[in-house]
Design a protein around this motif. Structure first.
Motif, PDB file in Angstrom:
ATOM      1  N   ILE A  82       0.844  -1.196   0.000  1.00  0.00           N
ATOM      2  CA  ILE A  82       0.000   0.000   0.000  1.00  0.00           C
ATOM      3  C   ILE A  82       0.880   1.247   0.000  1.00  0.00           C
ATOM      4  O   ILE A  82       1.969   1.240   0.584  1.00  0.00           O
ATOM      5  CB  ILE A  82      -0.997   0.015   1.177  1.00  0.00           C
ATOM      6  N   HIS A  83       0.413   2.265  -0.669  1.00  0.00           N
ATOM      7  CA  HIS A  83       1.040   3.584  -0.667  1.00  0.00           C
ATOM      8  C   HIS A  83       0.097   4.472   0.151  1.00  0.00           C
ATOM      9  O   HIS A  83      -0.876   5.018  -0.382  1.00  0.00           O
ATOM     10  CB  HIS A  83       1.199   4.090  -2.106  1.00  0.00           C
ATOM     11  N   PRO A  84       0.344   4.599   1.469  1.00  0.00           N
ATOM     12  CA  PRO A  84      -0.609   5.286   2.341  1.00  0.00           C
ATOM     13  C   PRO A  84      -0.959   6.719   1.938  1.00  0.00           C
ATOM     14  O   PRO A  84      -2.101   7.140   2.100  1.00  0.00           O
ATOM     15  CB  PRO A  84       0.088   5.266   3.714  1.00  0.00           C
ATOM     16  N   ALA A  85       0.001   7.456   1.407  1.00  0.00           N
ATOM     17  CA  ALA A  85      -0.253   8.860   1.067  1.00  0.00           C
ATOM     18  C   ALA A  85      -1.346   9.016   0.009  1.00  0.00           C
ATOM     19  O   ALA A  85      -2.057  10.024  -0.006  1.00  0.00           O
ATOM     20  CB  ALA A  85       1.035   9.535   0.603  1.00  0.00           C
ATOM     21  N   SER A  86      -1.496   8.034  -0.857  1.00  0.00           N
ATOM     22  CA  SER A  86      -2.507   8.133  -1.912  1.00  0.00           C
ATOM     23  C   SER A  86      -3.748   7.292  -1.620  1.00  0.00           C
ATOM     24  O   SER A  86      -4.680   7.281  -2.420  1.00  0.00           O
ATOM     25  CB  SER A  86      -1.909   7.716  -3.259  1.00  0.00           C
ATOM     26  N   GLN A  96       0.414  16.409   8.058  1.00  0.00           N
ATOM     27  CA  GLN A  96      -0.196  15.353   8.863  1.00  0.00           C
ATOM     28  C   GLN A  96       0.236  13.966   8.383  1.00  0.00           C
ATOM     29  O   GLN A  96       0.447  13.059   9.192  1.00  0.00           O
ATOM     30  CB  GLN A  96      -1.722  15.462   8.821  1.00  0.00           C
ATOM     31  N   LYS A  97       0.367  13.800   7.068  1.00  0.00           N
ATOM     32  CA  LYS A  97       0.837  12.518   6.526  1.00  0.00           C
ATOM     33  C   LYS A  97       2.227  12.202   7.042  1.00  0.00           C
ATOM     34  O   LYS A  97       2.498  11.080   7.489  1.00  0.00           O
ATOM     35  CB  LYS A  97       0.839  12.547   4.993  1.00  0.00           C
ATOM     36  N   VAL A  98       3.114  13.163   6.978  1.00  0.00           N
ATOM     37  CA  VAL A  98       4.486  12.956   7.453  1.00  0.00           C
ATOM     38  C   VAL A  98       4.484  12.636   8.938  1.00  0.00           C
ATOM     39  O   VAL A  98       5.161  11.706   9.392  1.00  0.00           O
ATOM     40  CB  VAL A  98       5.369  14.184   7.136  1.00  0.00           C
ATOM     41  N   ALA A  99       3.703  13.373   9.721  1.00  0.00           N
ATOM     42  CA  ALA A  99       3.631  13.137  11.166  1.00  0.00           C
ATOM     43  C   ALA A  99       3.097  11.741  11.481  1.00  0.00           C
ATOM     44  O   ALA A  99       3.486  11.135  12.484  1.00  0.00           O
ATOM     45  CB  ALA A  99       2.760  14.199  11.828  1.00  0.00           C
ATOM     46  N   ALA A 100       2.235  11.219  10.624  1.00  0.00           N
ATOM     47  CA  ALA A 100       1.653   9.893  10.826  1.00  0.00           C
ATOM     48  C   ALA A 100       2.529   8.778  10.274  1.00  0.00           C
ATOM     49  O   ALA A 100       2.157   7.605  10.352  1.00  0.00           O
ATOM     50  CB  ALA A 100       0.270   9.840  10.177  1.00  0.00           C
ATOM     51  N   GLY A 101       3.677   9.125   9.693  1.00  0.00           N
ATOM     52  CA  GLY A 101       4.546   8.109   9.100  1.00  0.00           C
ATOM     53  C   GLY A 101       4.083   7.663   7.733  1.00  0.00           C
ATOM     54  O   GLY A 101       4.436   6.580   7.271  1.00  0.00           O
ATOM     55  N   ALA A 102       3.287   8.493   7.071  1.00  0.00           N
ATOM     56  CA  ALA A 102       2.740   8.168   5.752  1.00  0.00           C
ATOM     57  C   ALA A 102       3.129   9.241   4.746  1.00  0.00           C
ATOM     58  O   ALA A 102       2.296   9.716   3.976  1.00  0.00           O
ATOM     59  CB  ALA A 102       1.228   8.030   5.836  1.00  0.00           C
ATOM     60  N   GLY A 103       4.381   9.624   4.766  1.00  0.00           N
ATOM     61  CA  GLY A 103       4.870  10.655   3.860  1.00  0.00           C
ATOM     62  C   GLY A 103       4.712  10.266   2.403  1.00  0.00           C
ATOM     63  O   GLY A 103       4.360   9.121   2.090  1.00  0.00           O
TER      64      GLY A 103
END
Length: 124
Positions: A82-86, A96-103
């Motif tokens: 999975i590519h979480p950011a997309s 928020q994505k970066v903070a969640a580990g989903a950069g």
């Protein structure tokens, strides 16, 4: 699972298109000593890594895979990606994505029990 995952993580960590790998089963990981202490049989099959090239590279990478299934669940016997950011984190701001580990460059793998050579060939 664990044998395949550590093999894949080690292979990715030496790949020129990979920026980083976060997997406690690797000796170079900051959490390797803790993994050996608390999970001596292996670090599991789920880990993340970052692609050089960012968001677009993450989407292209996932779309190019054939053996991996593009799913958000983890812990299956088949390999998942999975590519979480997309996908799972797309509603968040970039910060928020970066903070969640989903950069933007982050990809999550759940490595299955297929032949490890087939797994690596698909990632390549």
């Amino acid at each position: 699972h664990c044998d395949n995952a550590v093999t894949v993580a080690a292979w990715l960590s030496n790949h020129p298109k990979i920026a980083w790998v976060s997997y406690p089963g690797l000796p170079s990981d900051n959490n390797n000593a803790l993994q050996k202490k608390y999970s001596p049989l292996g670090a599991g099959a789920v880990f993340t890594f970052g692609l050089k090239g960012g968001y677009a590279a993450g989407i292209a990478f996932v779309e190019a895979l054939e053996l991996f299934s593009h799913l958000a669940n983890v812990g299956d016997t088949k390999s998942l990606v999975i590519h979480p950011a997309s996908t799972t984190h797309r509603q968040l701001s970039d910060e928020q994505k970066v903070a969640a580990g989903a950069g933007p460059a982050t990809v999550r793998l759940s490595v299955g029990i297929e032949d490890v050579n087939d797994i690596v060939a698909d990632l390549e």
